[in-house]
Design a protein around this motif. Structure first.
Motif, PDB file in Angstrom:
ATOM      1  N   SER A   1       0.831  -1.203   0.000  1.00  0.00           N
ATOM      2  CA  SER A   1       0.000   0.000   0.000  1.00  0.00           C
ATOM      3  C   SER A   1       0.867   1.255   0.000  1.00  0.00           C
ATOM      4  O   SER A   1       2.023   1.220   0.427  1.00  0.00           O
ATOM      5  N   HIS A   2       0.301   2.355  -0.485  1.00  0.00           N
ATOM      6  CA  HIS A   2       0.955   3.657  -0.355  1.00  0.00           C
ATOM      7  C   HIS A   2       0.228   4.499   0.688  1.00  0.00           C
ATOM      8  O   HIS A   2       0.652   5.610   1.012  1.00  0.00           O
ATOM      9  N   ASP A   3      -0.881   3.953   1.244  1.00  0.00           N
ATOM     10  CA  ASP A   3      -1.704   4.664   2.216  1.00  0.00           C
ATOM     11  C   ASP A   3      -1.273   4.258   3.627  1.00  0.00           C
ATOM     12  O   ASP A   3      -1.623   3.178   4.109  1.00  0.00           O
ATOM     13  N   LEU A   4      -0.534   5.112   4.291  1.00  0.00           N
ATOM     14  CA  LEU A   4       0.008   4.757   5.607  1.00  0.00           C
ATOM     15  C   LEU A   4      -1.053   4.717   6.692  1.00  0.00           C
ATOM     16  O   LEU A   4      -0.852   4.082   7.731  1.00  0.00           O
ATOM     17  N   SER A   5      -2.192   5.363   6.488  1.00  0.00           N
ATOM     18  CA  SER A   5      -3.282   5.276   7.462  1.00  0.00           C
ATOM     19  C   SER A   5      -3.869   3.868   7.466  1.00  0.00           C
ATOM     20  O   SER A   5      -4.174   3.299   8.520  1.00  0.00           O
ATOM     21  N   VAL A   6      -4.038   3.299   6.282  1.00  0.00           N
ATOM     22  CA  VAL A   6      -4.537   1.928   6.154  1.00  0.00           C
ATOM     23  C   VAL A   6      -3.532   0.949   6.746  1.00  0.00           C
ATOM     24  O   VAL A   6      -3.890   0.019   7.483  1.00  0.00           O
ATOM     25  N   VAL A   7      -2.271   1.151   6.440  1.00  0.00           N
ATOM     26  CA  VAL A   7      -1.203   0.262   6.905  1.00  0.00           C
ATOM     27  C   VAL A   7      -1.132   0.244   8.426  1.00  0.00           C
ATOM     28  O   VAL A   7      -0.945  -0.806   9.052  1.00  0.00           O
TER      29      VAL A   7
ATOM     30  N   ASN B   1       5.184  12.127   8.039  1.00  0.00           N
ATOM     31  CA  ASN B   1       4.754  13.533   8.120  1.00  0.00           C
ATOM     32  C   ASN B   1       3.691  13.886   7.087  1.00  0.00           C
ATOM     33  O   ASN B   1       2.942  14.845   7.263  1.00  0.00           O
ATOM     34  N   ALA B   2       3.635  13.104   6.003  1.00  0.00           N
ATOM     35  CA  ALA B   2       2.671  13.396   4.930  1.00  0.00           C
ATOM     36  C   ALA B   2       1.278  12.853   5.217  1.00  0.00           C
ATOM     37  O   ALA B   2       0.337  13.142   4.474  1.00  0.00           O
ATOM     38  N   ILE B   3       1.116  12.073   6.312  1.00  0.00           N
ATOM     39  CA  ILE B   3      -0.207  11.525   6.645  1.00  0.00           C
ATOM     40  C   ILE B   3      -1.130  12.659   7.074  1.00  0.00           C
ATOM     41  O   ILE B   3      -0.798  13.440   7.964  1.00  0.00           O
ATOM     42  N   PRO B   4      -2.315  12.793   6.450  1.00  0.00           N
ATOM     43  CA  PRO B   4      -3.255  13.855   6.844  1.00  0.00           C
ATOM     44  C   PRO B   4      -3.716  13.668   8.294  1.00  0.00           C
ATOM     45  O   PRO B   4      -3.910  12.549   8.761  1.00  0.00           O
ATOM     46  N   LYS B   5      -3.877  14.778   9.014  1.00  0.00           N
ATOM     47  CA  LYS B   5      -4.336  14.735  10.400  1.00  0.00           C
ATOM     48  C   LYS B   5      -5.725  15.333  10.514  1.00  0.00           C
ATOM     49  O   LYS B   5      -6.060  16.286   9.814  1.00  0.00           O
ATOM     50  N   ALA B   6      -6.533  14.769  11.423  1.00  0.00           N
ATOM     51  CA  ALA B   6      -7.911  15.239  11.589  1.00  0.00           C
ATOM     52  C   ALA B   6      -7.981  16.582  12.305  1.00  0.00           C
ATOM     53  O   ALA B   6      -8.949  17.320  12.163  1.00  0.00           O
TER      54      ALA B   6
ATOM     55  N   GLU C   1       3.983  23.675   9.859  1.00  0.00           N
ATOM     56  CA  GLU C   1       4.959  23.593   8.775  1.00  0.00           C
ATOM     57  C   GLU C   1       5.583  22.198   8.756  1.00  0.00           C
ATOM     58  O   GLU C   1       6.087  21.712   9.765  1.00  0.00           O
ATOM     59  N   LYS C   2       5.491  21.550   7.593  1.00  0.00           N
ATOM     60  CA  LYS C   2       6.028  20.204   7.451  1.00  0.00           C
ATOM     61  C   LYS C   2       7.179  20.213   6.455  1.00  0.00           C
ATOM     62  O   LYS C   2       7.105  20.900   5.433  1.00  0.00           O
ATOM     63  N   PRO C   3       8.239  19.479   6.742  1.00  0.00           N
ATOM     64  CA  PRO C   3       9.334  19.395   5.773  1.00  0.00           C
ATOM     65  C   PRO C   3       8.871  18.679   4.508  1.00  0.00           C
ATOM     66  O   PRO C   3       8.148  17.683   4.577  1.00  0.00           O
ATOM     67  N   LEU C   4       9.244  19.221   3.382  1.00  0.00           N
ATOM     68  CA  LEU C   4       8.832  18.641   2.106  1.00  0.00           C
ATOM     69  C   LEU C   4      10.023  18.029   1.394  1.00  0.00           C
ATOM     70  O   LEU C   4      11.157  18.484   1.539  1.00  0.00           O
ATOM     71  N   LEU C   5       9.751  16.988   0.634  1.00  0.00           N
ATOM     72  CA  LEU C   5      10.804  16.366  -0.159  1.00  0.00           C
ATOM     73  C   LEU C   5      11.231  17.308  -1.272  1.00  0.00           C
ATOM     74  O   LEU C   5      10.393  17.872  -1.988  1.00  0.00           O
ATOM     75  N   THR C   6      12.516  17.503  -1.418  1.00  0.00           N
ATOM     76  CA  THR C   6      13.037  18.338  -2.489  1.00  0.00           C
ATOM     77  C   THR C   6      14.016  17.513  -3.308  1.00  0.00           C
ATOM     78  O   THR C   6      14.245  16.341  -3.038  1.00  0.00           O
ATOM     79  N   GLY C   7      14.624  18.122  -4.290  1.00  0.00           N
ATOM     80  CA  GLY C   7      15.621  17.416  -5.087  1.00  0.00           C
ATOM     81  C   GLY C   7      15.003  16.609  -6.211  1.00  0.00           C
ATOM     82  O   GLY C   7      13.790  16.554  -6.390  1.00  0.00           O
ATOM     83  N   GLU C   8      15.864  15.981  -6.960  1.00  0.00           N
ATOM     84  CA  GLU C   8      15.444  15.257  -8.160  1.00  0.00           C
ATOM     85  C   GLU C   8      15.023  13.833  -7.826  1.00  0.00           C
ATOM     86  O   GLU C   8      15.680  13.130  -7.061  1.00  0.00           O
ATOM     87  N   LEU C   9      13.888  13.399  -8.374  1.00  0.00           N
ATOM     88  CA  LEU C   9      13.432  12.020  -8.220  1.00  0.00           C
ATOM     89  C   LEU C   9      14.214  11.136  -9.186  1.00  0.00           C
ATOM     90  O   LEU C   9      14.118  11.307 -10.405  1.00  0.00           O
ATOM     91  N   PRO C  10      15.011  10.198  -8.688  1.00  0.00           N
ATOM     92  CA  PRO C  10      15.829   9.373  -9.579  1.00  0.00           C
ATOM     93  C   PRO C  10      14.987   8.456 -10.459  1.00  0.00           C
ATOM     94  O   PRO C  10      13.827   8.147 -10.142  1.00  0.00           O
ATOM     95  N   SER C  11      15.586   8.005 -11.546  1.00  0.00           N
ATOM     96  CA  SER C  11      14.915   7.088 -12.466  1.00  0.00           C
ATOM     97  C   SER C  11      15.329   5.650 -12.150  1.00  0.00           C
ATOM     98  O   SER C  11      16.503   5.387 -11.875  1.00  0.00           O
ATOM     99  N   PRO C  12      14.394   4.706 -12.198  1.00  0.00           N
ATOM    100  CA  PRO C  12      14.751   3.298 -11.964  1.00  0.00           C
ATOM    101  C   PRO C  12      15.633   2.720 -13.065  1.00  0.00           C
ATOM    102  O   PRO C  12      16.244   1.671 -12.877  1.00  0.00           O
ATOM    103  N   THR C  13      15.728   3.395 -14.209  1.00  0.00           N
ATOM    104  CA  THR C  13      16.630   2.930 -15.265  1.00  0.00           C
ATOM    105  C   THR C  13      18.045   3.460 -15.073  1.00  0.00           C
ATOM    106  O   THR C  13      18.988   2.938 -15.658  1.00  0.00           O
ATOM    107  N   ASP C  14      18.175   4.483 -14.233  1.00  0.00           N
ATOM    108  CA  ASP C  14      19.506   5.057 -13.984  1.00  0.00           C
ATOM    109  C   ASP C  14      19.591   5.513 -12.526  1.00  0.00           C
ATOM    110  O   ASP C  14      19.701   6.712 -12.241  1.00  0.00           O
ATOM    111  N   PRO C  15      19.528   4.564 -11.575  1.00  0.00           N
ATOM    112  CA  PRO C  15      19.548   4.943 -10.163  1.00  0.00           C
ATOM    113  C   PRO C  15      20.885   5.550  -9.774  1.00  0.00           C
ATOM    114  O   PRO C  15      21.931   5.188 -10.331  1.00  0.00           O
TER     115      PRO C  15
END
Length: 321
Positions: A208-214, A252-257, A265-279
């Motif tokens: 899953s990508h849904d951490l609330s479900v997990v 930190n990305a899980i929504p809160k009620a 203020e939440k830290p956000l992911l920055t930088g380049e997302l690597p490619s699985p063909t060229d990790p």
């Protein structure tokens, strides 16, 4: 939950594209699934979760590595020798609309694995078995001869679950089984999965990508990024004190009620997302990690014990303090 059901060592799965580039979908993964537990596999879309799940049950052939199931190395078993193990490993698909044959009735869909493995010897025995399975997942008997298009999404997923448990498996790979369903229906399906696990002693690999479900369903969590494992630990511990930087961003990305949480203020992911063909070399997360050092850019971190769990981060102890 100390007896190992399935174990993977150094598992790697790669695909070659038409331009001869390789997709590094799963890279040197080692993990264990214990009898009766739910191990959640989480991460962003495209990180290799589904490929890993299918590789573990041999729906996709591993490029290298070893898989043992019930203490038996099944990695290179011939198909005829693998048959008894195939029965004990099943898959629940993400899309309940696409995973059921629209030309088949519910009876035929649930009966298909029983026919394939020749587990019923008479029509009466087959009918009784199918009705029992449908009762177990909450599908009324009068719906036996309906077709998939006559059911809601939640009902279709229940039918998919009935098909998955038809062969009395030991392990079920649940590949995003509730992501296509409404929130209220998700709860019903998750409770059904827990009930079946308790009654049948099932083990789940819950993707899953849904951490609330997990958080609701899993005993342990395995975090994955770009084909590699970042962190493995018990669910409560990972949520309360994530050690890998990537796990921290996911939590930190899980929504809160709480409405006040909207202004935090939440830290956000920055930088380049690597490619699985060229990790990237070294740690695959270093291009997005605010704590990355030169060591992270050069050396691949291995999973190692830190604070009672396994973490693949060069700075795990430092960040834990």
């Amino acid at each position: 939950m100390n007896e190992i059901l399935l174990e993977a060592k150094g598992l790697t799965t790669e695909f070659t594209l038409k331009n001869r580039k390789k997709v590094h979908a799963v890279s040197d993964v080692s993990l264990e699934i214990f009898k009766g537990e739910t191990l959640a596999l989480v991460g962003e879309s495209g990180c290799g979760k589904s490929t890993l799940g299918r590789t573990l049950i041999r729906l996709i052939k591993a490029t290298s590595g070893e898989i043992t199931f019930g203490g038996v190395d099944i990695t290179s078993l011939r198909e005829k020798d693998f048959g008894p193990y195939r029965r004990r490993m099943q898959l629940i698909f993400q899309d309940p609309y696409a995973s059921l044959d629209p030309r088949m009735t519910v009876r035929d869909i649930v009966a298909e694995p029983l026919k394939t493995h020749k587990l019923c010897h008479t029509r009466e025995e087959m009918s009784e078995r199918v009705l029992s399975l449908l009762r177990d997942v909450g599908i009324p008997e009068e719906f036996l001869f309906r077709y998939p298009h006559q059911f809601s999404g939640g009902q279709r997923q229940r039918i998919g679950i009935a098909r998955a448990i038809a062969l009395d498996p030991a392990l079920i790979v649940c590949d995003e089984p509730v992501s296509a369903l409404d929130v209220s229906v998700q709860n019903q399906i998750l409770n059904l999965l827990r009930q079946l696990q308790h009654e049948r002693g099932l083990s789940y690999l819950f993707i899953s990508h849904d951490l609330s479900v997990v958080r609701f369903i899993s005993d342990r969590i395995c975090v994955m990024f770009l084909g590699r494992l970042c962190e493995i630990g018990r669910t409560a511990e990972v949520y309360s004190a994530p050690l890998h930087p990537y796990t921290r961003f996911l939590i930190n990305a899980i929504p809160k009620a709480d409405p006040a949480a909207r202004f935090e203020e939440k830290p956000l992911l920055t930088g380049e997302l690597p490619s699985p063909t060229d990790p990237p070399p070294g740690c695959r997360f270093h291009t997005r990690c605010p704590y990355a050092t030169e060591c992270c850019r050069r050396e691949v971190p291995q999973l190692r014990p830190v604070a009672g769990r396994l973490v693949a981060c060069h700075r795990a102890e430092e960040l834990h303090r």
